[in-house]
Design a protein around this motif. Structure first.
Motif, PDB file in Angstrom:
ATOM      1  N   PHE A  77       0.812  -1.207   0.000  1.00 33.70           N
ATOM      2  CA  PHE A  77       0.000   0.000   0.000  1.00 33.70           C
ATOM      3  C   PHE A  77       0.851   1.265   0.000  1.00 33.70           C
ATOM      4  CE2 PHE A  77      -3.199  -2.768   2.297  1.00 33.70           C
ATOM      5  CZ  PHE A  77      -4.078  -2.831   1.224  1.00 33.70           C
ATOM      6  N   ASN A  78       0.355   2.276  -0.698  1.00 30.05           N
ATOM      7  CA  ASN A  78       0.897   3.620  -0.562  1.00 30.05           C
ATOM      8  C   ASN A  78       0.110   4.297   0.566  1.00 30.05           C
ATOM      9  OD1 ASN A  78      -1.588   4.415  -1.679  1.00 30.05           O
ATOM     10  ND2 ASN A  78      -0.731   4.686  -3.729  1.00 30.05           N
ATOM     11  N   GLU A  79       0.277   5.594   0.750  1.00 26.72           N
ATOM     12  CA  GLU A  79      -0.394   6.268   1.856  1.00 26.72           C
ATOM     13  C   GLU A  79      -1.918   6.173   1.741  1.00 26.72           C
ATOM     14  OE1 GLU A  79      -0.492  10.579   4.134  1.00 26.72           O
ATOM     15  OE2 GLU A  79       1.117  10.167   2.723  1.00 26.72           O
ATOM     16  N   ALA A  80      -2.446   6.379   0.548  1.00 21.20           N
ATOM     17  CA  ALA A  80      -3.895   6.273   0.354  1.00 21.20           C
ATOM     18  C   ALA A  80      -4.377   4.848   0.626  1.00 21.20           C
ATOM     19  CB  ALA A  80      -4.278   6.704  -1.058  1.00 21.20           C
ATOM     20  N   GLY A  81      -3.586   3.864   0.234  1.00 26.33           N
ATOM     21  CA  GLY A  81      -3.928   2.471   0.489  1.00 26.33           C
ATOM     22  C   GLY A  81      -3.923   2.132   1.971  1.00 26.33           C
ATOM     23  N   LEU A  82      -2.953   2.685   2.683  1.00 27.57           N
ATOM     24  CA  LEU A  82      -2.904   2.464   4.129  1.00 27.57           C
ATOM     25  C   LEU A  82      -4.128   3.069   4.807  1.00 27.57           C
ATOM     26  CD1 LEU A  82       0.876   3.121   4.823  1.00 27.57           C
ATOM     27  CD2 LEU A  82      -0.319   0.927   4.968  1.00 27.57           C
ATOM     28  N   ASP A  83      -4.504   4.267   4.369  1.00 26.13           N
ATOM     29  CA  ASP A  83      -5.695   4.906   4.937  1.00 26.13           C
ATOM     30  C   ASP A  83      -6.951   4.082   4.635  1.00 26.13           C
ATOM     31  OD1 ASP A  83      -4.183   7.014   5.944  1.00 26.13           O
ATOM     32  OD2 ASP A  83      -4.688   8.386   4.306  1.00 26.13           O
ATOM     33  N   GLY A  84      -7.083   3.644   3.399  1.00 25.93           N
ATOM     34  CA  GLY A  84      -8.245   2.838   3.020  1.00 25.93           C
ATOM     35  C   GLY A  84      -8.293   1.515   3.753  1.00 25.93           C
ATOM     36  N   SER A  85      -7.135   0.888   3.897  1.00 19.90           N
ATOM     37  CA  SER A  85      -7.056  -0.379   4.612  1.00 19.90           C
ATOM     38  C   SER A  85      -7.406  -0.195   6.089  1.00 19.90           C
ATOM     39  CB  SER A  85      -5.650  -0.970   4.465  1.00 19.90           C
ATOM     40  OG  SER A  85      -5.543  -2.181   5.172  1.00 19.90           O
ATOM     41  N   ALA A  86      -6.892   0.868   6.690  1.00 18.45           N
ATOM     42  CA  ALA A  86      -7.182   1.142   8.105  1.00 18.45           C
ATOM     43  C   ALA A  86      -8.675   1.344   8.325  1.00 18.45           C
ATOM     44  CB  ALA A  86      -6.400   2.363   8.580  1.00 18.45           C
ATOM     45  N   ASP A  87      -9.319   2.086   7.424  1.00 18.58           N
ATOM     46  CA  ASP A  87     -10.768   2.301   7.548  1.00 18.58           C
ATOM     47  C   ASP A  87     -11.523   0.972   7.449  1.00 18.58           C
ATOM     48  OD1 ASP A  87     -10.427   5.031   7.813  1.00 18.58           O
ATOM     49  OD2 ASP A  87     -10.907   5.480   5.714  1.00 18.58           O
ATOM     50  N   ALA A  88     -11.123   0.147   6.480  1.00 20.44           N
ATOM     51  CA  ALA A  88     -11.790  -1.145   6.298  1.00 20.44           C
ATOM     52  C   ALA A  88     -11.579  -2.048   7.510  1.00 20.44           C
ATOM     53  CB  ALA A  88     -11.269  -1.821   5.023  1.00 20.44           C
ATOM     54  N   TRP A  89     -10.358  -2.054   8.051  1.00 19.36           N
ATOM     55  CA  TRP A  89     -10.078  -2.861   9.238  1.00 19.36           C
ATOM     56  C   TRP A  89     -10.887  -2.384  10.435  1.00 19.36           C
ATOM     57  CZ3 TRP A  89      -8.419  -7.454  10.223  1.00 19.36           C
ATOM     58  CH2 TRP A  89      -7.579  -8.107   9.310  1.00 19.36           C
ATOM     59  N   ALA A  90     -10.973  -1.076  10.627  1.00 14.47           N
ATOM     60  CA  ALA A  90     -11.727  -0.543  11.766  1.00 14.47           C
ATOM     61  C   ALA A  90     -13.174  -1.024  11.713  1.00 14.47           C
ATOM     62  CB  ALA A  90     -11.658   0.981  11.769  1.00 14.47           C
ATOM     63  N   HIS A  91     -13.772  -0.973  10.534  1.00 14.87           N
ATOM     64  CA  HIS A  91     -15.159  -1.419  10.362  1.00 14.87           C
ATOM     65  C   HIS A  91     -15.304  -2.902  10.735  1.00 14.87           C
ATOM     66  CE1 HIS A  91     -19.162  -1.639   8.640  1.00 14.87           C
ATOM     67  NE2 HIS A  91     -18.779  -2.694   7.967  1.00 14.87           N
ATOM     68  N   LYS A  92     -14.391  -3.734  10.264  1.00 18.74           N
ATOM     69  CA  LYS A  92     -14.480  -5.177  10.532  1.00 18.74           C
ATOM     70  C   LYS A  92     -14.192  -5.510  11.995  1.00 18.74           C
ATOM     71  CE  LYS A  92     -15.641  -6.728   6.484  1.00 18.74           C
ATOM     72  NZ  LYS A  92     -16.823  -7.552   6.242  1.00 18.74           N
ATOM     73  N   ILE A  93     -13.280  -4.781  12.615  1.00 20.26           N
ATOM     74  CA  ILE A  93     -12.966  -5.012  14.027  1.00 20.26           C
ATOM     75  C   ILE A  93     -14.178  -4.676  14.896  1.00 20.26           C
ATOM     76  CG2 ILE A  93     -11.576  -4.182  15.978  1.00 20.26           C
ATOM     77  CD1 ILE A  93      -9.227  -3.960  13.906  1.00 20.26           C
ATOM     78  N   VAL A  94     -14.819  -3.556  14.605  1.00 17.73           N
ATOM     79  CA  VAL A  94     -16.020  -3.174  15.360  1.00 17.73           C
ATOM     80  C   VAL A  94     -17.101  -4.237  15.195  1.00 17.73           C
ATOM     81  CG1 VAL A  94     -17.904  -1.484  15.480  1.00 17.73           C
ATOM     82  CG2 VAL A  94     -15.533  -0.704  15.364  1.00 17.73           C
ATOM     83  N   GLY A  95     -17.276  -4.735  13.978  1.00 15.89           N
ATOM     84  CA  GLY A  95     -18.270  -5.778  13.739  1.00 15.89           C
ATOM     85  C   GLY A  95     -17.969  -7.065  14.484  1.00 15.89           C
ATOM     86  N   ALA A  96     -16.703  -7.482  14.474  1.00 15.93           N
ATOM     87  CA  ALA A  96     -16.328  -8.706  15.187  1.00 15.93           C
ATOM     88  C   ALA A  96     -16.505  -8.520  16.693  1.00 15.93           C
ATOM     89  CB  ALA A  96     -14.889  -9.085  14.861  1.00 15.93           C
ATOM     90  N   ALA A  97     -16.125  -7.359  17.196  1.00 17.40           N
ATOM     91  CA  ALA A  97     -16.288  -7.090  18.630  1.00 17.40           C
ATOM     92  C   ALA A  97     -17.762  -7.148  19.025  1.00 17.40           C
ATOM     93  CB  ALA A  97     -15.699  -5.719  18.983  1.00 17.40           C
ATOM     94  N   ALA A  98     -18.624  -6.576  18.193  1.00 14.02           N
ATOM     95  CA  ALA A  98     -20.061  -6.605  18.485  1.00 14.02           C
ATOM     96  C   ALA A  98     -20.576  -8.046  18.488  1.00 14.02           C
ATOM     97  CB  ALA A  98     -20.810  -5.779  17.450  1.00 14.02           C
ATOM     98  N   ALA A  99     -20.099  -8.865  17.560  1.00 10.86           N
ATOM     99  CA  ALA A  99     -20.518 -10.267  17.504  1.00 10.86           C
ATOM    100  C   ALA A  99     -20.090 -11.031  18.751  1.00 10.86           C
ATOM    101  CB  ALA A  99     -19.943 -10.940  16.253  1.00 10.86           C
ATOM    102  N   LEU A 100     -19.010 -10.560  19.383  1.00 18.05           N
ATOM    103  CA  LEU A 100     -18.513 -11.194  20.604  1.00 18.05           C
ATOM    104  C   LEU A 100     -19.110 -10.563  21.859  1.00 18.05           C
ATOM    105  CD1 LEU A 100     -14.787 -11.558  19.540  1.00 18.05           C
ATOM    106  CD2 LEU A 100     -16.406 -13.437  19.895  1.00 18.05           C
ATOM    107  N   GLY A 101     -19.992  -9.566  21.678  1.00 19.01           N
ATOM    108  CA  GLY A 101     -20.651  -8.954  22.810  1.00 19.01           C
ATOM    109  C   GLY A 101     -19.956  -7.731  23.373  1.00 19.01           C
ATOM    110  N   PHE A 102     -18.999  -7.185  22.632  1.00 21.07           N
ATOM    111  CA  PHE A 102     -18.285  -5.993  23.079  1.00 21.07           C
ATOM    112  C   PHE A 102     -18.792  -4.772  22.319  1.00 21.07           C
ATOM    113  CE2 PHE A 102     -15.320  -9.495  23.740  1.00 21.07           C
ATOM    114  CZ  PHE A 102     -14.979  -9.300  25.078  1.00 21.07           C
ATOM    115  N   SER A 103     -18.665  -3.632  22.921  1.00 24.68           N
ATOM    116  CA  SER A 103     -19.034  -2.381  22.279  1.00 24.68           C
ATOM    117  C   SER A 103     -17.798  -1.512  22.152  1.00 24.68           C
ATOM    118  CB  SER A 103     -20.114  -1.667  23.091  1.00 24.68           C
ATOM    119  OG  SER A 103     -20.405  -0.422  22.508  1.00 24.68           O
ATOM    120  N   ILE A 104     -17.497  -1.095  20.950  1.00 23.30           N
ATOM    121  CA  ILE A 104     -16.358  -0.210  20.709  1.00 23.30           C
ATOM    122  C   ILE A 104     -16.905   1.103  20.206  1.00 23.30           C
ATOM    123  CG2 ILE A 104     -14.269   0.188  19.361  1.00 23.30           C
ATOM    124  CD1 ILE A 104     -13.883  -2.801  19.213  1.00 23.30           C
ATOM    125  N   ARG A 105     -16.473   2.163  20.818  1.00 25.64           N
ATOM    126  CA  ARG A 105     -16.944   3.498  20.390  1.00 25.64           C
ATOM    127  C   ARG A 105     -15.915   4.182  19.545  1.00 25.64           C
ATOM    128  NH1 ARG A 105     -19.852   5.650  25.803  1.00 25.64           N
ATOM    129  NH2 ARG A 105     -20.627   3.639  26.385  1.00 25.64           N
TER     130      ARG A 105
END
Length: 105
Positions: A77-105
């Motif tokens: 990734f270049n800088e834009a790719g890192l930013d895009g990847s980070a956004d995508a990861w944040a979304h998936k991490i929040v979803g996985a945490a919710a599935a496990l019963g955790f709340s991330i703000r």
């Protein structure tokens, strides 16, 4: 097949991680095979086949959507790719945490 070998290696790695931690550590698997401006459908299929939320193995981001404009050298990734990847990861991490019963703000 490449798919079978990849899936088997990932299963072994997940088992080893969980053995080290002596706990069913949640895992989030990205769909990522982009290398030299090409993707591998076999690897991507293997990654997706491993997803099993009941076993705390969650689907991560599909980083293949971040193609050439997001790559510095056709692979990394270049800088834009890192930013895009980070956004995508944040979304998936929040979803996985919710599935496990955790709340991330």
């Amino acid at each position: 097949t490449q798919r079978g070998a990849y899936a088997s290696s990932c299963k072994t790695l997940i088992s080893q991680i969980r053995e080290i931690f002596k706990a069913p550590v949640p895992v989030i698997l990205a769909r990522a095979s982009y290398r030299e401006n090409q993707t591998s459908e076999e690897v991507r299929a293997a990654q997706l086949s491993l997803v099993d939320p009941e076993d705390a193995i969650f689907e991560g981001p599909d980083t293949e959507i971040l193609g050439r404009p997001y790559r510095a050298d056709g692979t990394h990734f270049n800088e834009a790719g890192l930013d895009g990847s980070a956004d995508a990861w944040a979304h998936k991490i929040v979803g996985a945490a919710a599935a496990l019963g955790f709340s991330i703000r």
